[in-house]
Design a protein around this motif. Structure first.
Motif, short mmCIF file in Angstrom:
data_model
loop_
_atom_site.label_atom_id
_atom_site.label_comp_id
_atom_site.label_asym_id
_atom_site.label_seq_id
_atom_site.Cartn_x
_atom_site.Cartn_y
_atom_site.Cartn_z
N GLN A 336 17.62 13.89 -23.94
CA GLN A 336 16.83 15.09 -24.18
C GLN A 336 16.51 15.79 -22.87
O GLN A 336 16.62 17.01 -22.76
CB GLN A 336 15.55 14.72 -24.92
CG GLN A 336 14.61 15.89 -25.14
CD GLN A 336 13.59 15.60 -26.22
OE1 GLN A 336 13.84 15.79 -27.40
NE2 GLN A 336 12.45 15.10 -25.82
N THR A 339 20.26 16.84 -20.97
CA THR A 339 21.29 17.70 -21.59
C THR A 339 20.72 18.61 -22.65
O THR A 339 21.45 19.25 -23.40
CB THR A 339 22.41 16.86 -22.23
OG1 THR A 339 21.84 16.16 -23.35
CG2 THR A 339 23.01 15.88 -21.26
N GLU A 340 19.41 18.64 -22.76
CA GLU A 340 18.76 19.49 -23.76
C GLU A 340 19.24 19.20 -25.17
O GLU A 340 19.35 20.07 -26.01
CB GLU A 340 18.98 20.98 -23.44
CG GLU A 340 18.15 21.41 -22.25
CD GLU A 340 18.43 22.83 -21.84
OE1 GLU A 340 19.27 23.47 -22.50
OE2 GLU A 340 17.82 23.30 -20.87
N THR A 341 19.59 17.93 -25.39
CA THR A 341 19.92 17.50 -26.76
C THR A 341 18.66 16.86 -27.34
O THR A 341 18.20 15.85 -26.84
CB THR A 341 21.05 16.47 -26.74
OG1 THR A 341 22.13 17.01 -25.98
CG2 THR A 341 21.51 16.15 -28.13
#
Lengths: 385, 425, 499
Positions: A336, A339-341
């Motif tokens: 998170q 990688t902004e996942t």
């Protein structure tokens, strides 16, 4: 060995499938990938790289981080330590669900029991002043009793009135959640001078010692969890109690006819299951999150069920499944952040794993397999069972 | 039975007696705590006007102590009535209803001492809060009456909320959003149907996993797309309420029932349709048959799994439509996990209502009303912590399934996969 | 109309349930399919009725091969069936049950029950069935439920009517009436397939007899054949229909039941005011049609019934409600009615099933630990003693045949110190060989000085084993009579007629 392979084939393939499907989700929801709609090839390449980098981050966050290892090799295992920290309560809550499964009960209440245990451990941990070791034991004992009673109540209710444990435990999860909110607003649980729902940290004397030095958060909780797994294995497979539990789980009517008290078994099993989940709460509070908050339960209850299902309801399987999901949780945070996942992808992966596991026929059809150990089927007994 | 007059009461009778004793205890509790214990009464203002309906009575100001006393006595009279009915061998349903209303009013008069209670607004808000519960419970009825346990109501609601909100925003058209909500719910149901009916997987486990899946998916997409691109993806605006001519002007009832959004009116239709169809139509007969005794249904040529499959899909559609209420019926935009466990309360309402459509609606209304009352009292401030009010529906459900209220019996084959030729019994 | 089966074969895994079966049934005849339990009769009929599909073979009606893929096809072809386990929905009314699957609608889709009500009344009047279309099925006695099934078949105009073991739940007199009605239907031109293992009934009613053994047709016989001939065809060897036993040597009173009443959880009375005594060395057989309170009485004696009043004592010690374990260890061996549901845990191994009630006592338990060796040792002994045919005692009990399952139950129950044997329908569903084994064992128990309380709905079994017979009707002992009471009189008692 062959037997072992055939046992893990299905979980392994289910996990691979789940990662694959979630990978697609990561890729197609990515703006950079979506922007390349016009050229399919580069879109595919971007999709691979997006999903790939998310999963690489997941690995870095859960097992080994080469960046951290550059300075100090041991530091590189910081993520693994985090995995262990995340897995410890999961093993315990997973065992709670798995034990109940074996006894024919579906314990959806690990969440509530976890909270009950965390409240008990937290209160003893910050309120009393006791010598080390004894303080830890006292806090753990408080968790076992609180959560054991919370779980045992469900068993008792089922034994006495036939109330279905699924419904009662779902309801009790909410009750525990609101109770936690309330108790955090009462004066014993408020930090001096503060009004927000945040309990004082438990005293150092009650905390569980770290395993690999103070830098890594892995603590004795992990061993407690492993010990519990061994204990549950022994209980189920070698003891007279376990015999009763399994008998009632497999056929309550025949057990009753053979003189086994079904009600007593149900109550005892739910007490132990509750205590296990509560122990999870204690390990969380005493091991890694010393302050009780409204969010202490997290998704431990949900995860416990997926862990127990993935672990096929056996103690050993549960340990492995919990380590895997612990890794996902620990890695999910890194994923998170870097990688902004969103972390919520972990929930998707978990749900998919269990779906694929639960339907061996589907996996077998996809991979054209023949000799796969499907484990025990989870046959439904319905509301009236 | 005739030869056994002397022996003890039968189990349902004992349960009913236990219920009456419980009511008596609660009534006395109300009398003592709400009416006698408070040192002095304060005025309570009940207001009965909300909008531009015809006015019958504007407001009612009473002394909290005397109102609590009056209603507590009324609740005790209801207990007496129940006892008489019980002695006469009749059901105690009417008396129980009178008791419930009186007890609640006694409680309210006590809790709201010195305050202003917008009575009509309280009921209207209660109805609004129960809308998703009612849709969810109807989804439960459709699915479980045919023999498939539906724990995935939560997921179906959430999917409906997400899809309707997002599509209404992307397409700038609420009606299209509303159209796709049932489809989203039905897609979740499709998974439930395939895995439960085709592969025979435990339906409780499955429903649970589907909930996790939907929560995960919607939260993932919410963070990934809805937050960063809010103006495009998540800017739907809720439907406006529609006033039904004349009906909406009826005092008290009008604004509660007939000044609502299209989704609420759809709910009336869905409930009426399901109730009538379940008990009066060919489809209903077959649905109940496969939920009770699938082997018998099969033996007269009914395709058990086909009916179950269809019903589960319809259930998802109904819940999906209910999900749209969270977005298009209320706030317009979607937020993470916005169903917040309403699906499980809907399940509770289904069980509380003993798997009957109208029973489930009644339970959902009670839960919705309690929820709204709780909200109101939190704002106005009461002696009871709001957390305990919030627990009430859950505790009520536990009490219900423990048999204190009455025997709760699910359809006989609910939750048991049916294999052709193999039978399920 | 005629129904013809050719080469019907059905396999379940390694087991061939039906092996290339040929059969022809003509209208206006009662064709009995005779075979012992497990011979494959029900499988065959479920194929004809579309509940199972055959692996090979064809079904033709009036010479034309038809495909029967579901009961719908069977019904359309004029084939109706009265099932052994009734296919009725308990919470529905008779009319609702009968329209199910063939619903008529009126107006905008509303169910029309009125036509069905009229039809039910018509058929009911024709056969003197006395069935109320609006009664709830769960409130009806089993005999009436069977009539509902017959009415259903007739309303849908069945030209071929299959009756699967229809007399199992009837009194002898009800059986006679059913057989009369079957003949009446036959004379009206219906073809009747009569599945049974009861020789007497075959001889009374059948026009033709086909005998099935181990899934294959082994021959045909005429109704004039003797019972011995039919029995040896059915079993494949000469069978003695009598059980040899000496006169009983009666001992002390052992079991005493005083003023026993049993209620179910809704408060309905299932057993009414029963008192009796049982002596050591005696077989007291409780006869009666299924569902007259026998199961509940049997369970109450080991403490399995919850709502009872009255007193049950074994050698002066009271048996208490819910204290099943105490009852078993006080010396009661209990053979429950349903092996699969109450007798065994199918997923447990045979050796585990053999210690279900003893697992926490020495030698099997040392403290809280179960001794795996003691468990295995016990199993190898019992397997020999009771002739349990299994590959290994570690196999799951579900792998056993019905007869061997019952032997596991018997082995477990009779290997404790036992004073009294309570056996509920101990031979139900067993093949003749296993039945003989169970019968011999019961008499052996009696002769070794134990008391035997036998519950059976099979009058032949009762007559063969009993030293005294109690007849149960609607929860009461309507009479306790000597063992030589005539079949007719027992039949009347079973129907509740007191002389």
């Amino acid at each position: 060995m062959k037997k072992f392979l055939s046992k893990i084939t299905l979980p392994a393939l289910a996990f691979t499938m789940a990662l694959f499907v979630s990978g697609i989700l990561v890729a197609i929801s990515d703006s950079k990938v979506l922007a390349l709609k016009s050229s399919p090839l580069s879109m595919l390449a971007e999709a691979f790289s997006t999903a790939g980098s998310a999963y690489w981050a997941l690995f870095r966050g859960s097992i080994f981080d080469p960046e951290l290892a550059k300075a100090n090799f041991i530091e590189g295992f910081y993520p693994l330590s985090e995995t262990i920290v995340a897995a410890s309560p999961l093993i315990l809550t997973g065992l709670s669900v798995a034990l109940a499964f074996k006894a024919g009960l579906f314990n959806i209440g690990a969440q509530g029991q976890f909270i009950a245990g965390a409240i008990g451990a937290s209160f003893v941990g910050f309120h009393f002043e006791l010598p080390i070791v004894i303080h830890s034991i006292a806090a753990i004992a408080a968790a076992l009793v609180c959560a054991g009673l919370y779980g045992g109540f469900v068993g008792f209710l089922k034994a006495r009135t036939g109330a279905h444990e699924v419904i009662v435990t779902i309801m009790l999860n909410y009750v525990a959640g609101y109770f936690l909110l309330w108790i955090l607003s009462t004066s014993p649980f408020l930090r001096p001078g503060r009004q927000d729902p945040l309990a004082p940290e438990v005293r150092m004397s009650s905390r569980l010692p770290h395993l690999f030095g103070s830098e890594l958060r892995a603590n004795l909780g992990f061993f407690i969890a492993l010990l519990a797994a061994v204990g549950i294995w022994w209980l189920l497979n070698r003891s007279t109690w376990g015999f009763k539990f399994r008998a009632v789980g497999a056929n309550a009517a025949a057990s009753k006819t053979a003189g086994i008290s079904v009600g007593r078994s149900t109550t005892t099993v739910m007490f132990i299951a509750g205590a296990l989940a509560g122990l999870g709460g204690a390990v969380q509070i005493l091991g890694s999150e010393p302050a009780l908050t409204a969010g202490v339960g997290g998704t431990f209850g949900f995860d416990a069920i997926t862990v127990a299902l993935l672990g096929r309801g056996t103690p050993l399987g549960t340990v492995f499944a919990a380590l895997l999901f612990g890794a996902l949780r620990a890695g999910g945070l890194t994923m998170q952040a870097s990688t902004e996942t969103p972390l919520d992808l972990i929930l998707v992966i978990q749900a998919l794993v269990v779906l694929f596991i639960a339907a061996p026929a589907l996996i077998k059809a996809i991979f054209r397999l023949k000799n796969v150990d499907e484990g025990e089927a989870l046959a439904s007994k319905g509301w009236n069972g | 039975m005739s030869t056994q007059e002397v022996r003890a009461l039968s189990a349902p009778e004992r349960r009913r007696r236990r219920g009456i004793i419980t009511m008596g205890g609660l009534g006395l509790f109300a009398l003592a705590v709400f009416a006698i214990l408070p040192k002095e009464g304060q005025p309570v203002t009940y207001s009965f006007v909300l909008g531009d309906e015809w006015i019958l009575i504007k407001e009612w100001i009473v002394n909290s102590k005397s109102a609590a006393l009056g209603f507590a006595i009324a609740s005790l009279l209801a207990v007496v009535l129940a006892t008489l009915q019980f002695k006469a061998g009749k059901t105690v349903r009417l008396a129980s209803a009178i008791f419930a209303v009186s007890f609640l009013m006694s409680f309210l008069s006590w809790a709201a001492a010195g305050k202003f209670i917008p009575f009509t607004g309280l009921l209207q808000g209660g109805l609004l809060l129960s809308v998703p519960l009612i849709f969810g419970a109807m989804a439960g009825v459709l699915s479980e009456r045919s023999g498939v346990i539906n724990i995935a109501i939560e997921g179906q609601l959430l999917a409906g909320a997400f899809v309707s909100g997002v599509l209404a925003s992307l397409l700038h058209n609420n009606w299209l959003g509303l159209l796709f909500a049932p489809i989203a719910g039905a897609l979740i149901s499709l998974l439930l149907a395939v895995f439960a009916i085709k592969y025979g997987i435990d339906q409780v486990v499955l429903g649970f996993v589907l909930n996790v899946l939907v929560i995960g998916l919607t939260s993932f997409l919410y963070k990934k797309l809805l937050i960063p691109y809010q103006s495009e993806w998540n800017s739907a605006i809720a439907f406006n309420p529609i006033n039904i001519p004349i009906l909406s002007k009826i005092p008290v009832i009008g604004p509660i029932l007939f000044s609502q959004s299209i989704i609420v009116y759809l709910m009336y239709v869905v409930v009426a349709f399901i109730h009538i169809a379940l008990f009066k139509s060919k489809w209903g007969l077959r649905t109940r048959a496969v939920g009770e005794h699938p082997t018998a249904a099969e033996s007269v040529g009914i395709d058990v799994n086909k009916i179950r499959f269809k019903n589960v899909l319809w259930a998802g559609a109904v819940a999906g439509l209910g999900g749209a209420f969270f977005t298009l019926g209320a706030v317009g935009s979607f937020s993470k996990e916005m169903t917040a466990g309403k699906g499980f309360i809907a399940l509770a309402a289904l069980i509380f209502g003993r798997w009957s459509p109208l029973g489930a609606v009644a339970a959902a209304l009670i839960f919705g009303f309690a929820d709204n009352l709780q909200g109101l009292l939190t704002i106005t401030g009461t002696p009871i912590p709001s957390e305990f009010m919030l627990m009430a529906p859950y505790i009520a459900t536990i009490i219900a399934v423990s048999g204190f209220v009455g025997r709760v019996r699910a359809p006989a084959a609910d939750g048991i996969a049916y294999k052709r030729g193999g039978g399920s019994h | 109309m005629s129904l013809e089966l050719r080469g019907i074969t059905k396999r379940f895994g390694a087991l061939t349930a039906n092996d290339s079966i040929d059969l022809k049934v003509e209208s206006g005849e009662i064709h009995a399919i005779l075979g012992e339990n497990g011979a494959g009769k029900s499988t065959l009929m479920n194929i004809v009725y579309g509940l199972l599909s055959p692996d090979e073979g064809t079904i033709s009606v009036d010479g034309k091969v038809i495909d029967i893929e579901s009961p719908l096809d069977a019904l359309a072809a004029g084939i109706g069936m009265v099932h052994q386990h009734f296919m009725l929905i308990p919470v529905f009314t008779v009319a609702e049950n009968i329209v199910l699957g063939h619903e008529k609608v009126k107006g905008p889709g509303f169910l029309d029950l009125e036509t069905a009500r009229q039809e039910i009344k018509r058929v009911s009047a024709e056969f003197n069935f006395d069935v109320d279309p609006d009664a709830l099925v769960e409130d009806l006695p089993v005999g009436i439920q069977q009539r509902v099934e017959i009415i259903r078949a007739l309303i849908y105009d069945a030209k071929v009517l299959i009756l699967d073991e229809p007399t199992a739940v009837l009194t002898p007199q009800e059986t006679d009436e059913l057989l009369r009605n079957m003949k009446k239907l036959r004379d009206q031109g219906t073809a009747i397939v009569f599945i049974t293992h009861k020789l007497r009934e075959v001889k009374i009613a059948a026009d033709k007899i086909t005998i099935i053994r181990r899934g294959a047709v082994v021959g045909t016989a005429s109704p004039s054949a003797s019972q011995e001939e039919l029995a040896s065809l059915m079993v494949g060897r000469p069978v003695s229909l009598d059980v040899k036993k000496a006169a009983p040597k009666l001992g002390q009173v052992m079991l005493k039941v005083e003023n026993l009443n049993i209620h179910d959880h809704t408060g309905r009375t299932l057993v009414k005011n029963i008192s009796f005594e049982l002596r050591a060395g005696e077989v007291l057989a409780v006869a009666g049609v299924q569902g007259n309170g026998q199961s509940e009485l049997a369970e109450a004696i080991v403490g399995l019934q919850e709502h009872i009043d009255g007193r049950i004592t074994l050698d002066g010690e009271e048996i208490k409600v819910g204290r099943v374990r105490d009852a078993l260890h006080a010396g009661i061996a209990f053979v429950p009615e349903s092996r699969e549901e109450d007798g065994l845990i199918s997923s447990f191994s045979i050796e585990e099933n053999l210690i279900l009630d003893l697992h926490d006592l020495p030698p099997f338990a040392k403290g809280p630990v179960i001794s795996q060796n003691a468990v295995a040792e016990n199993a190898s002994k019992r397997v020999v003693e009771f002739d349990i045919r299994a590959q290994s005692p570690k196999d799951a009990a579900s792998s056993l045949s019905g007869g061997n399952k019952q032997k596991v139950v018997l082995a477990r129950e009779l290997s404790r110190p036992v004073k009294l044997v309570v056996a509920s329908q101990p031979t139900r569903g067993l093949d003749v060989g296993s039945i003989e084994f169970v019968h011999e064992r019961m008499i052996a128990e009696r002769d070794s000085g134990r008391g035997v309380l036998l519950f059976s709905t099979e009058l032949d079994e009762v007559i063969a084993l009993a030293d005294r017979i109690a007849v149960m009707y609607r929860g009461e002992f309507i009479a306790v009579v000597p063992a030589d009471t005539s079949r007719e009189e027992l039949g009347l008692l079973m129907a509740g007629v007191k002389r």
